[in-house]
Scaffold this active site. Structure first.
Site: not given
Length: 485
Positions: A231-232, A234-236, A253
């Site tokens: 995902g993004s 930011k969330v990662g 990833e």
């Protein structure tokens, strides 16, 4: 055949069931707004049920002969091959993917299942020498136990399978949380295929939910030892932070801001084709997409004319129409955000060589040139059909521009001299780079992943063994050790 009514459910311990949360996730067709299904979200308690079921089932599965395990993946592969038409229709309806995108996704899904068949047999132990007389050191490769997988909305079926299949093949159990915009393609379909392929109950569980309902329970739960997130960035970053606090490994990833570079000796017609595909496949909703196309000034004019002419031929519309090149973005908020970014870039001084119209979730292709240095659009991942053309003078400047980003996922260079291309590729700080091809590539046995903000770790092939197994040292003293007391 529609899969939505039968698969818009939670799948926990081998049972299809409704969630018990206080609200529903509504699954919409992003092209026409049709309601496909609604799913009551899973709660923290149901996340716990899923992880506990996985924990109970894993022990026997991990001890199962790997030749027996791989038979499940052979059957899953046959199911996909037999139902490719229905799966294509489902991907088009839920993801807004065109026929080209659906075909690409299903082709790779089958390739990754073929690799999972082989992966089950690949972990190897070792015997190492010891400085102690009579000592034998054995190293065993063992499953980590339970893996938590969080998948995205852009290629949900493929990107769920990319982690789920190897984790299972290596003897683990899995709890999968698909993106709330693609709960069927990213979750229910995967579960149904493995259920019909004979995977024992409890080994794969799907929870459809949201952080608003469960907070960080999916990551913090004591059962999973590895979290695989796509995902993004930011969330990662949040996933990595929470996981580290609980001593869990992560495979991340994340996003990209890839450059496709056209050197002065490139085959321009071929470079145009590669660049148009690299930017506009699946509406640009691809982490490896070429956000930036860098062109040597010596060929800038000719390349730009050919590139703009090609982009203007792209058909925007119904993804169910086989002639459509660009379908809808995943939701209207995504389209509005990207449109606002384009408006701001033009207001800052950029020129729109092609300016696509935005109508709901449909966004026509946009080509920008003369983007001022420091513009926001240059430094971020743009998950939509927008590309910036950037001129450069010589290879050194091209390398500098390509590296001028916090991301480092993919990229490509076009040149008439392959070794020049390789030298160029070695200087760009990415996990993957391609000479005389597109930026969008994925292969089952080649390590896939990025540098900088594009992630941690690698997926595919041998990397999966590192990700989803652990090493255990067992020593045997065949003689008698001497102790100092």
């Amino acid at each position: 055949m529609s899969y939505f009514s039968e698969l818009a459910l939670q799948f926990i311990d081998g049972e299809w069931r409704g969630g018990s949360g206080s609200w529903d996730i509504v699954d919409f067709n992003p092209y026409n707004g049709e309601k496909l299904a609604s799913i009551t979200v899973a709660t923290v308690e149901e996340v716990d049920l899923a992880y506990r079921a996985a924990e109970r089932a894993q022990s026997a599965w991990g001890a199962t002969n790997p030749y027996a395990r791989r038979a499940v993946f052979e059957r899953a592969l046959r199911i996909i091959e037999e139902r490719e038409k229905e799966l294509t229709e489902t991907i088009i309806a839920e993801c807004g993917g065109t026929h080209v995108k659906a075909g690409f996704e299903l082709h790779l899904a089958k390739e990754f299942l073929r690799e999972a068949v082989q992966l089950a047999l690949r972990p190897e132990g070792r015997i190492l020498p010891s400085p102690v007389d009579g000592k034998e050191n054995r190293l065993y490769r063992l499953p980590v136990g339970v893996v938590g997988v969080i998948s995205p909305f852009n290629f949900p079926f493929l990107l769920s399978l990319k982690s789920v299949a190897p984790a299972l093949a290596l003897g683990n159990a899995v709890v999968l949380k698909p993106h709330q915009n693609t709960p069927v393609c990213g979750g229910g379909l995967v579960a149904r295929i493995f259920e019909e392929a004979g995977l024992p109950a409890g080994l794969l569980n799907v929870v459809v939910t949201d952080i608003a309902e469960i907070g960080d329970a999916l990551i913090e739960h004591p059962v999973p030892k590895v979290i695989s997130f796509t995902g993004s960035d930011k969330v990662g970053r949040h996933v990595a932070t929470v996981a580290a606090a609980h001593f869990k490994r992560t495979v991340l990833e994340l996003g990209g801001n890839s450059a496709l570079v056209v050197l002065d000796d490139a085959d321009l017609d071929y470079a145009v084709d590669a660049a148009v595909f690299s930017r506009f496949v699946h509406q640009g909703q691809v982490c490896m997409a070429a956000n930036r196309v860098l062109v040597d000034r010596a060929v800038e004019r000719e390349f730009t004319e050919k590139f703009v002419a090609k982009v203007e031929t792209l058909k925007v519309g119904d993804p169910g129409d086989p002639t459509t090149h660009i379908g809808p973005l995943i939701n209207e908020s995504q389209a509005e955000a990207i449109t606002s970014l384009v408006d701001q870039t033009i207001a800052d001084g950029a020129t729109a060589l092609v300016r696509g119209r935005t109508e709901g979730t449909l966004m026509g292709p946009t080509v920008l040139s003369g983007v001022p240095e420091g513009s926001a659009i240059l430094g971020q991942e743009v998950f939509g059909p927008v590309v910036t053309l950037i001129p450069f003078d010589g290879d050194d400047e091209a390398v500098r521009i390509a590296n001028d980003t916090d991301y480092g996922l993919s990229g490509a260079v076009h040149t008439g001299d392959v070794e020049r291309g390789v030298r160029f590729a070695q200087r760009v700080h990415t996990g993957m780079f391609h000479v005389n091809d597109s930026t969008v590539h994925d292969e089952p046995i080649v390590p896939f992943g990025g540098e900088k903000h594009s992630g941690l770790g690698r997926l595919n092939g041998e990397s999966m063994i590192e990700d989803f197994t652990t090493t255990k040292w067992i020593s045997i003293q065949h003689g008698r050790s001497q102790f100092p007391f």
